[in-house]
Motif scaffolding. Structure first.
Motif, PDB file in Angstrom:
ATOM      1  N   ASP A  24      -0.084  29.151  53.457  1.00  0.00           N
ATOM      2  CA  ASP A  24      -0.802  30.315  52.961  1.00  0.00           C
ATOM      3  C   ASP A  24      -0.882  31.454  53.980  1.00  0.00           C
ATOM      4  OD1 ASP A  24      -2.547  28.986  54.596  1.00  0.00           O
ATOM      5  OD2 ASP A  24      -4.220  28.947  53.194  1.00  0.00           O
ATOM      6  N   LEU A  25      -0.406  31.220  55.206  1.00  0.00           N
ATOM      7  CA  LEU A  25      -0.335  32.304  56.187  1.00  0.00           C
ATOM      8  C   LEU A  25       1.093  32.804  56.401  1.00  0.00           C
ATOM      9  CD1 LEU A  25      -2.930  31.315  58.955  1.00  0.00           C
ATOM     10  CD2 LEU A  25      -3.137  33.033  57.160  1.00  0.00           C
ATOM     11  N   LEU A  26       2.054  32.268  55.660  1.00  0.00           N
ATOM     12  CA  LEU A  26       3.432  32.719  55.830  1.00  0.00           C
ATOM     13  C   LEU A  26       3.606  34.212  55.523  1.00  0.00           C
ATOM     14  CD1 LEU A  26       5.565  29.710  54.500  1.00  0.00           C
ATOM     15  CD2 LEU A  26       4.750  30.191  56.820  1.00  0.00           C
ATOM     16  N   PRO A  27       2.934  34.776  54.488  1.00  0.00           N
ATOM     17  CA  PRO A  27       3.074  36.217  54.264  1.00  0.00           C
ATOM     18  C   PRO A  27       2.609  37.052  55.458  1.00  0.00           C
ATOM     19  CG  PRO A  27       2.149  35.166  52.322  1.00  0.00           C
ATOM     20  CD  PRO A  27       2.151  34.129  53.409  1.00  0.00           C
ATOM     21  N   VAL A  28       1.581  36.590  56.142  1.00  0.00           N
ATOM     22  CA  VAL A  28       1.096  37.286  57.326  1.00  0.00           C
ATOM     23  C   VAL A  28       2.166  37.270  58.420  1.00  0.00           C
ATOM     24  CG1 VAL A  28      -0.659  37.274  59.145  1.00  0.00           C
ATOM     25  CG2 VAL A  28      -1.299  36.748  56.778  1.00  0.00           C
ATOM     26  N   ILE A  29       2.776  36.113  58.625  1.00  0.00           N
ATOM     27  CA  ILE A  29       3.809  35.981  59.654  1.00  0.00           C
ATOM     28  C   ILE A  29       5.035  36.810  59.281  1.00  0.00           C
ATOM     29  CG2 ILE A  29       5.356  34.331  60.788  1.00  0.00           C
ATOM     30  CD1 ILE A  29       3.130  32.212  60.341  1.00  0.00           C
ATOM     31  N   GLU A  30       5.430  36.767  58.020  1.00  0.00           N
ATOM     32  CA  GLU A  30       6.599  37.531  57.568  1.00  0.00           C
ATOM     33  C   GLU A  30       6.408  39.033  57.750  1.00  0.00           C
ATOM     34  OE1 GLU A  30       8.811  35.121  54.024  1.00  0.00           O
ATOM     35  OE2 GLU A  30       6.777  35.804  53.568  1.00  0.00           O
ATOM     36  N   SER A  31       5.180  39.485  57.667  1.00  0.00           N
ATOM     37  CA  SER A  31       4.921  40.922  57.755  1.00  0.00           C
ATOM     38  C   SER A  31       4.923  41.448  59.192  1.00  0.00           C
ATOM     39  CB  SER A  31       3.564  41.243  57.104  1.00  0.00           C
ATOM     40  OG  SER A  31       2.489  40.756  57.902  1.00  0.00           O
ATOM     41  N   ASP A  32       4.950  40.555  60.156  1.00  0.00           N
ATOM     42  CA  ASP A  32       4.899  40.959  61.566  1.00  0.00           C
ATOM     43  C   ASP A  32       6.321  41.124  62.103  1.00  0.00           C
ATOM     44  OD1 ASP A  32       4.657  41.055  64.395  1.00  0.00           O
ATOM     45  OD2 ASP A  32       2.726  40.012  64.287  1.00  0.00           O
ATOM     46  N   PRO A  33       6.717  42.318  62.528  1.00  0.00           N
ATOM     47  CA  PRO A  33       8.098  42.539  62.987  1.00  0.00           C
ATOM     48  C   PRO A  33       8.461  41.788  64.254  1.00  0.00           C
ATOM     49  CG  PRO A  33       6.722  44.451  63.464  1.00  0.00           C
ATOM     50  CD  PRO A  33       5.900  43.538  62.597  1.00  0.00           C
ATOM     51  N   GLU A  34       7.467  41.273  64.972  1.00  0.00           N
ATOM     52  CA  GLU A  34       7.744  40.532  66.203  1.00  0.00           C
ATOM     53  C   GLU A  34       7.954  39.043  65.953  1.00  0.00           C
ATOM     54  OE1 GLU A  34       8.170  42.021  69.132  1.00  0.00           O
ATOM     55  OE2 GLU A  34       7.868  43.913  68.065  1.00  0.00           O
ATOM     56  N   LEU A  35       7.738  38.619  64.696  1.00  0.00           N
ATOM     57  CA  LEU A  35       7.799  37.196  64.382  1.00  0.00           C
ATOM     58  C   LEU A  35       8.913  36.900  63.387  1.00  0.00           C
ATOM     59  CD1 LEU A  35       3.985  36.399  63.946  1.00  0.00           C
ATOM     60  CD2 LEU A  35       5.347  36.428  66.051  1.00  0.00           C
ATOM     61  N   SER A  36       9.339  35.643  63.370  1.00  0.00           N
ATOM     62  CA  SER A  36      10.388  35.202  62.448  1.00  0.00           C
ATOM     63  C   SER A  36      10.052  33.819  61.910  1.00  0.00           C
ATOM     64  CB  SER A  36      11.742  35.156  63.165  1.00  0.00           C
ATOM     65  OG  SER A  36      12.765  34.715  62.303  1.00  0.00           O
ATOM     66  N   LEU A  37      10.436  33.578  60.654  1.00  0.00           N
ATOM     67  CA  LEU A  37      10.323  32.261  60.031  1.00  0.00           C
ATOM     68  C   LEU A  37      11.716  31.690  59.844  1.00  0.00           C
ATOM     69  CD1 LEU A  37       7.659  33.009  57.262  1.00  0.00           C
ATOM     70  CD2 LEU A  37       7.294  31.612  59.302  1.00  0.00           C
ATOM     71  N   ASP A  38      11.905  30.429  60.218  1.00  0.00           N
ATOM     72  CA  ASP A  38      13.216  29.782  60.087  1.00  0.00           C
ATOM     73  C   ASP A  38      13.034  28.352  59.607  1.00  0.00           C
ATOM     74  OD1 ASP A  38      14.879  31.926  61.504  1.00  0.00           O
ATOM     75  OD2 ASP A  38      13.432  31.394  63.064  1.00  0.00           O
ATOM     76  N   VAL A  39      13.910  27.918  58.712  1.00  0.00           N
ATOM     77  CA  VAL A  39      13.947  26.520  58.302  1.00  0.00           C
ATOM     78  C   VAL A  39      15.008  25.828  59.154  1.00  0.00           C
ATOM     79  CG1 VAL A  39      14.447  24.909  56.434  1.00  0.00           C
ATOM     80  CG2 VAL A  39      13.176  27.010  55.955  1.00  0.00           C
ATOM     81  N   LEU A  40      14.570  24.968  60.072  1.00  0.00           N
ATOM     82  CA  LEU A  40      15.494  24.327  60.997  1.00  0.00           C
ATOM     83  C   LEU A  40      16.191  23.117  60.384  1.00  0.00           C
ATOM     84  CD1 LEU A  40      13.536  24.482  64.391  1.00  0.00           C
ATOM     85  CD2 LEU A  40      15.263  26.063  63.492  1.00  0.00           C
ATOM     86  N   ASP A  41      15.634  22.568  59.312  1.00  0.00           N
ATOM     87  CA  ASP A  41      16.255  21.441  58.618  1.00  0.00           C
ATOM     88  C   ASP A  41      16.566  21.869  57.188  1.00  0.00           C
ATOM     89  OD1 ASP A  41      17.127  19.094  57.536  1.00  0.00           O
ATOM     90  OD2 ASP A  41      15.287  17.950  57.883  1.00  0.00           O
ATOM     91  N   PRO A  42      17.761  22.434  56.947  1.00  0.00           N
ATOM     92  CA  PRO A  42      18.081  22.949  55.606  1.00  0.00           C
ATOM     93  C   PRO A  42      18.155  21.876  54.532  1.00  0.00           C
ATOM     94  CG  PRO A  42      20.027  22.972  57.014  1.00  0.00           C
ATOM     95  CD  PRO A  42      18.862  22.652  57.898  1.00  0.00           C
ATOM     96  N   SER A  43      18.249  20.612  54.924  1.00  0.00           N
ATOM     97  CA  SER A  43      18.263  19.534  53.934  1.00  0.00           C
ATOM     98  C   SER A  43      16.873  19.305  53.358  1.00  0.00           C
ATOM     99  CB  SER A  43      18.778  18.228  54.555  1.00  0.00           C
ATOM    100  OG  SER A  43      17.827  17.687  55.459  1.00  0.00           O
ATOM    101  N   GLY A  44      15.865  19.874  54.001  1.00  0.00           N
ATOM    102  CA  GLY A  44      14.503  19.713  53.531  1.00  0.00           C
ATOM    103  C   GLY A  44      13.895  18.396  53.984  1.00  0.00           C
ATOM    104  N   GLU A  45      12.633  18.235  53.638  1.00  0.00           N
ATOM    105  CA  GLU A  45      11.899  17.021  53.984  1.00  0.00           C
ATOM    106  C   GLU A  45      11.330  16.377  52.729  1.00  0.00           C
ATOM    107  OE1 GLU A  45       9.447  17.231  57.701  1.00  0.00           O
ATOM    108  OE2 GLU A  45       9.888  19.364  57.534  1.00  0.00           O
ATOM    109  N   VAL A  46      11.044  15.104  52.838  1.00  0.00           N
ATOM    110  CA  VAL A  46      10.474  14.340  51.742  1.00  0.00           C
ATOM    111  C   VAL A  46       9.024  14.002  52.084  1.00  0.00           C
ATOM    112  CG1 VAL A  46      10.659  12.276  50.315  1.00  0.00           C
ATOM    113  CG2 VAL A  46      12.728  13.312  51.293  1.00  0.00           C
ATOM    114  N   MET A  47       8.100  14.299  51.164  1.00  0.00           N
ATOM    115  CA  MET A  47       6.713  13.873  51.330  1.00  0.00           C
ATOM    116  C   MET A  47       6.480  12.672  50.421  1.00  0.00           C
ATOM    117  SD  MET A  47       3.154  16.002  50.734  1.00  0.00           S
ATOM    118  CE  MET A  47       3.020  16.696  52.377  1.00  0.00           C
TER     119      MET A  47
END
Length: 534
Positions: free
Chosen positions: A265-288
């Motif tokens: 729920d804080l990802l939009p805040v992080i995405e809006s910051d030009p100094e920050l980046s979001l990355d998915v390091l495991d493109p296969s995804g995870e299982v819960m």
């Protein structure tokens, strides 16, 4: 006054502009050095032995300070790491391994073949892949200080894959590897690219890793966990900031450089910051998924386990945990989503919304008589905590005496070791995750074994399934394995050792000044990382 996450997001969206969380931490007097990286993992390190404890944070620790004989590259192909040369005899029963030059322990003593042999034997008692190997081993012996031999009773074509697969075969000093695998090694002396800084260790606060100046990387470029483990910073510090809002504020202010599991729920805040980046390091995804204690009531009864399988509404759990559908999808195959062995055998239990009445019926047939069901709730893992609460509510609706046992993840990891009944400190259910990609490897994936007390936490014992799983390493073609996967899945969903909650894609958050992170399933390599300061 504490500002709620959702109010921050709501305010930002309404204003149509970026939102910045006010820094809760005291500002640094000066910017961090380019040679030091500060990171926040999803839990604080409390167990230091990656063979004794399979928790993800402990595996990250192991990957930093220890080295491995082989390692998977970015395409999951095994590559030599500590090994320089290896060969196999014509009858495919004798493997000879020669260590590369320059391998030294952090105390400046040389790594020897004896260290490797002791490490293999210890790992072989814990890892599913190691158990498979050791069942076929006739002898492991030293030829000289740099060379050792594994002799098999019968050929095992996937031997090198096993040596390169999770749980990773971390090479320890012989005296450490002689510690029984059910006891912890505490020395933290490895031969890997980082040294654990004992003098700066602050349990519960932070742990520090320094570049190992003695380490000689391979000459190849870094590729997955293989290739040259070149450390490009002098120091990495794992900080313990358990409050998500505080951690994101620290990321924005530059007080930390990386956050392993930022709250959805804080990802939009992080995405809006030009100094920050979001990355998915495991493109296969995870299982819960949920894991039940199959040794104790009520889940020692297959009907009770089946009841849980029918009860779960995957979409409700996923939405609770991950909010945005772009970060999750449902899953019905034991072999994960989108792997070579994903199939639709015996998935009639899956129903949108779950099936509460079917679950209630099966629970009654199990003979359940009101005994407490203890759900381990990790309070420092937001998604896991939310899922635990939703599970407790769903169980209460069908008449289960469900109770939450709240603790941090380290507490969950410690309590799940206990096999006894709940009145003696045991447990009934806990939620956890693993990489989706590992579901294609039932011969080495520890959570897919169902061999009783040798199995992973929950200790399911499904003899028919295990007989099928034992055939997996001997089958050579993909088509034959796909057919076997269907048979295994049919049997497994009849018995139910795990209840899937779905697949998700958890991004990491970083400052843009931190670059060249290596993305791999399950673990976070610390080498190759660069930090640029303007």
């Amino acid at each position: 006054m504490r500002i709620s996450r959702r109010e921050l997001i709501k305010t930002g969206l309404a204003a149509g502009a970026a939102v910045s969380i006010p820094s809760i931490l005291k500002a640094q007097a000066a910017p961090l050095e380019a040679t030091t990286v500060r990171m926040v993992n999803y839990s604080i390190l409390q167990s230091f032995d990656p063979i004794f404890n399979w928790d993800g944070v402990t595996q990250d620790h192991g990957l930093a300070i220890y080295d491995t004989l082989f390692a998977p590259d970015s395409k999951m192909r095994p590559q030599p790491q500590m090994v320089d040369k290896w060969s196999v005899s014509d009858d495919r029963k004798t493997y000879t391994f020669e260590l590369r030059d320059g391998l030294k322990w952090h105390d400046d003593t040389p790594v020897t073949a004896a260290d490797c042999i002791a490490s293999i034997r210890r790992w072989g008692k814990q890892s599913v892949g190691g158990q498979l190997l050791m069942e076929r081993v006739k002898d492991i012996s030293k030829k000289d200080d740099k060379t050792f031999v594994i002799i098999l009773n019968e050929p095992l074509g996937i031997l090198i894959d096993i040596l390169a697969s999770p749980l990773y075969l971390y090479i320890m000093r012989e005296r450490d590897a002689e510690v029984p695998p059910n006891e912890q090694v505490t020395g933290n002396i490895g031969s890997g690219p980082f040294e654990f800084n004992h003098s700066l260790a602050k349990p519960g606060v932070s742990f520090t890793y320094d570049r190992n100046k003695r380490y000689v990387p391979r000459k190849e470029l870094a590729d997955g966990l293989a290739g040259g483990k070149v450390v490009r910073v002098d120091r990495i510090i794992w900080e313990n900031i358990r409050d998500d809002q505080t951690a994101v504020a620290a990321l924005q202010s530059g007080e930390i450089d990386f956050m392993r599991s930022p709250p959805i729920d804080l990802l939009p805040v992080i995405e809006s910051d030009p100094e920050l980046s979001l990355d998915v390091l495991d493109p296969s995804g995870e299982v819960m998924y949920l894991r039940m204690n199959c040794l104790q009531k009520p889940f020692n009864n297959v009907k009770a386990r089946q009841a849980l399988l029918h009860l779960v509404d995957q979409e409700a759990f996923l939405q609770m945990a991950f909010v945005d559908p772009k970060y999750y999808r449902t899953m019905t195959s034991l072999f994960g989503n989108g792997t070579l062995y994903t199939n639709d055998e015996n998935i009639g239990w899956f129903k949108k919304g779950g099936d509460q009445e079917k679950a209630r019926q099966l629970l009654k047939e199990s003979g359940y008589s009101g005994e407490p069901v203890i759900i381990l709730q990790p309070t420092d893992w937001v998604q896991g905590s939310s899922v635990s609460e939703l599970l407790a509510a769903a169980l209460l609706k069908i008449g289960v005496n469900a109770e939450l046992a709240a603790s941090d993840w380290a507490g969950v990891a410690a309590r799940r070791e206990k096999k006894g009944p709940v009145e003696e400190g045991g447990w009934s259910i806990f939620c956890t995750t693993e990489s989706n990609s590992t579901r294609a490897n039932p011969h080495v994936n520890v959570t897919m074994a169902a061999n009783g007390e040798k199995a992973w936490y929950g200790w399911p014992k499904f003899d028919e399934y295990e007989a099928l799983r034992a055939k997996w390493p001997m089958i050579e073609t993909i088509e034959e394995r796909q057919a076997l996967a269907r048979r295994m899945q049919k049997t497994y969903w009849d018995e139910v050792g795990t209840v899937l909650l779905g697949q998700f894609f958890q991004p990491i958050a970083r400052r843009r000044s931190l670059t060249d992170l290596i993305g791999m399933p399950e673990v976070l390599p610390l080498w190759n990382v660069r930090k640029v300061v303007a």
